[in-house]
Design an enzyme around this catalytic site. Structure first.
Site, PDB file in Angstrom:
ATOM      1  N   CYS A 125      76.344  95.599 -11.006  1.00  0.00           N
ATOM      2  CA  CYS A 125      76.511  94.328 -10.409  1.00  0.00           C
ATOM      3  C   CYS A 125      77.812  93.897 -10.249  1.00  0.00           C
ATOM      4  O   CYS A 125      78.147  92.726  -9.534  1.00  0.00           O
ATOM      5  CB  CYS A 125      75.443  93.281 -11.085  1.00  0.00           C
ATOM      6  SG  CYS A 125      73.666  93.528 -11.063  1.00  0.00           S
ATOM      7  N   HIS A 252      78.264  86.225  -9.298  1.00  0.00           N
ATOM      8  CA  HIS A 252      77.003  87.162  -9.378  1.00  0.00           C
ATOM      9  C   HIS A 252      75.984  86.448 -10.313  1.00  0.00           C
ATOM     10  O   HIS A 252      76.227  86.094 -11.365  1.00  0.00           O
ATOM     11  CB  HIS A 252      77.216  88.586  -9.759  1.00  0.00           C
ATOM     12  CG  HIS A 252      76.110  89.123 -10.217  1.00  0.00           C
ATOM     13  ND1 HIS A 252      75.237  89.429  -9.497  1.00  0.00           N
ATOM     14  CD2 HIS A 252      75.610  89.522 -11.535  1.00  0.00           C
ATOM     15  CE1 HIS A 252      73.874  89.971 -10.003  1.00  0.00           C
ATOM     16  NE2 HIS A 252      74.307  90.092 -11.355  1.00  0.00           N
ATOM     17  N   ASN A 282      68.306  87.849  -7.489  1.00  0.00           N
ATOM     18  CA  ASN A 282      69.499  88.543  -7.888  1.00  0.00           C
ATOM     19  C   ASN A 282      69.536  89.775  -6.975  1.00  0.00           C
ATOM     20  O   ASN A 282      68.467  90.706  -6.917  1.00  0.00           O
ATOM     21  CB  ASN A 282      69.161  88.885  -9.430  1.00  0.00           C
ATOM     22  CG  ASN A 282      70.356  89.622 -10.050  1.00  0.00           C
ATOM     23  OD1 ASN A 282      71.236  90.439  -9.367  1.00  0.00           O
ATOM     24  ND2 ASN A 282      70.464  89.550 -11.332  1.00  0.00           N
TER      25      ASN A 282
END
Length: 325
Positions: A125, A252, A282
């Protein structure tokens, strides 16, 4: 855990973001009320507590390549750039990695940027941070290079175990930015970046063969908050700034507990914390660039604003970007 504290990285380099783009898959999963996914029913109160009201799920034809081309095309168009003027194309992705070839060359070819150097990076990520930092390094190292397209695309829904709560949180998307090199020492643009790794925590989140489903450990949330705050502190400190100087935090997004921990740790008012987590879920490494694209188009992000973006990911990687739009 440590964060590198060298001098500022990109201030005075002339690097700036000159275009944003995104792509969301056609299928929208509505998470309002009780939801059945993967044959398992999740009651309304459980769904509401997770904080994701809707997300996008990619169809079989909406591959990482397909989504990336469309996000990159939008970023180039948004900045008024021609694809053939791209010197470098970097694709961040972790959900659909393959042996060979890498996906980025196919994206460049379909985009019309055949002469660009194109390759993939991972970093889970943190992939967008990794790709932007790598692109900045290449652009500053090559005097004749001017423009890079950075794409981040994940089909995160494919990495959620059927029936699990992940199916209510993990969404699919692609986001892209154009990173351009202009006159040196002009104000604004990309100011600093950091990417670090705590190898001892590498297995805090894992997705291994044969299924490739994500398996987080209970300590994930605490580690994610701690890592994000370390990144923010490092970037602000070495640029002689405080959290109050930030106009927006575009992180994020992991989950609501992580968001709350980061907001509290930075003592940021809610209006400075900008994420599309509730509407998109997400989306892995795509989460920061899709937010930049979506909120810039909507006018929620404005030219001249100072933005901090932090990200964490399996590895254990943690990094961030400091930039002025």
């Amino acid at each position: 855990m440590r964060v590198r504290t060298e001098a500022r990285t990109w201030t005075g380099s002339g690097l700036r973001f000159s275009g944003f783009g995104h792509y969301y898959p056609r299928t929208v999963q509505d998470n309002t009320g009780g939801v059945t996914v993967g044959g398992r029913y999740h009651p309304a109160e459980v769904v509401a507590d997770l904080g994701v009201r809707s997300l996008h799920v990619a169809a079989e034809d909406e591959t990482v390549e397909y989504m990336s081309v469309r996000a990159a095309r939008a970023a180039l168009a948004g900045g008024g750039h021609a694809a053939q003027d791209t010197d470098l194309l970097i694709l961040a992705n972790w959900t659909d990695r393959q042996w060979i070839p890498e996906i980025a060359p196919a994206v460049a070819a379909r985009l019309g940027a055949e002469s660009a150097l194109a390759f993939d990076v991972c970093g889970a990520c943190t992939g967008f941070v990794h790709a932007v930092q790598t692109a900045a390094s290449f652009l500053t190292a090559h005097p004749g290079w001017r423009r890079a397209v950075v794409v981040a695309a994940d089909r995160f829904s494919h990495r959620a175990r059927p029936g699990s709560r992940g199916r209510l949180v993990f969404g699919d998307a692609a986001g892209a930015v154009v990173l351009e090199k202009g006159e040196r020492d002009r104000p604004g643009g990309l100011l600093d970046s950091v990417l670090d790794c705590d190898a001892a925590e590498a297995d805090t989140v894992a997705a291994r063969p044969p299924e490739g489903w994500l398996r987080p450990r209970p300590e994930l949330i605490e580690l994610a908050v701690r890592s994000s705050l370390r990144v923010a502190e490092a970037l602000l400190t070495r640029n002689d700034m405080k959290s109050g100087d930030i106009d927006r935090l575009v992180p994020h997004p992991g989950n609501n507990r992580i968001h709350q921990g980061v907001r509290d740790g930075l003592d940021l008012p809610a209006e400075k914390f900008l994420t599309n987590f509730a509407q998109r879920g997400n989306t892995g490494c795509a989460s920061i660039p899709i937010a930049l694209s979506e909120f810039s188009a909507a006018g929620a992000l404005r030219p001249g604003e100072l933005v901090l973006s932090t990200a964490v990911g399996s590895g254990w990687y943690y990094g961030g970007l400091l930039y002025r739009l």
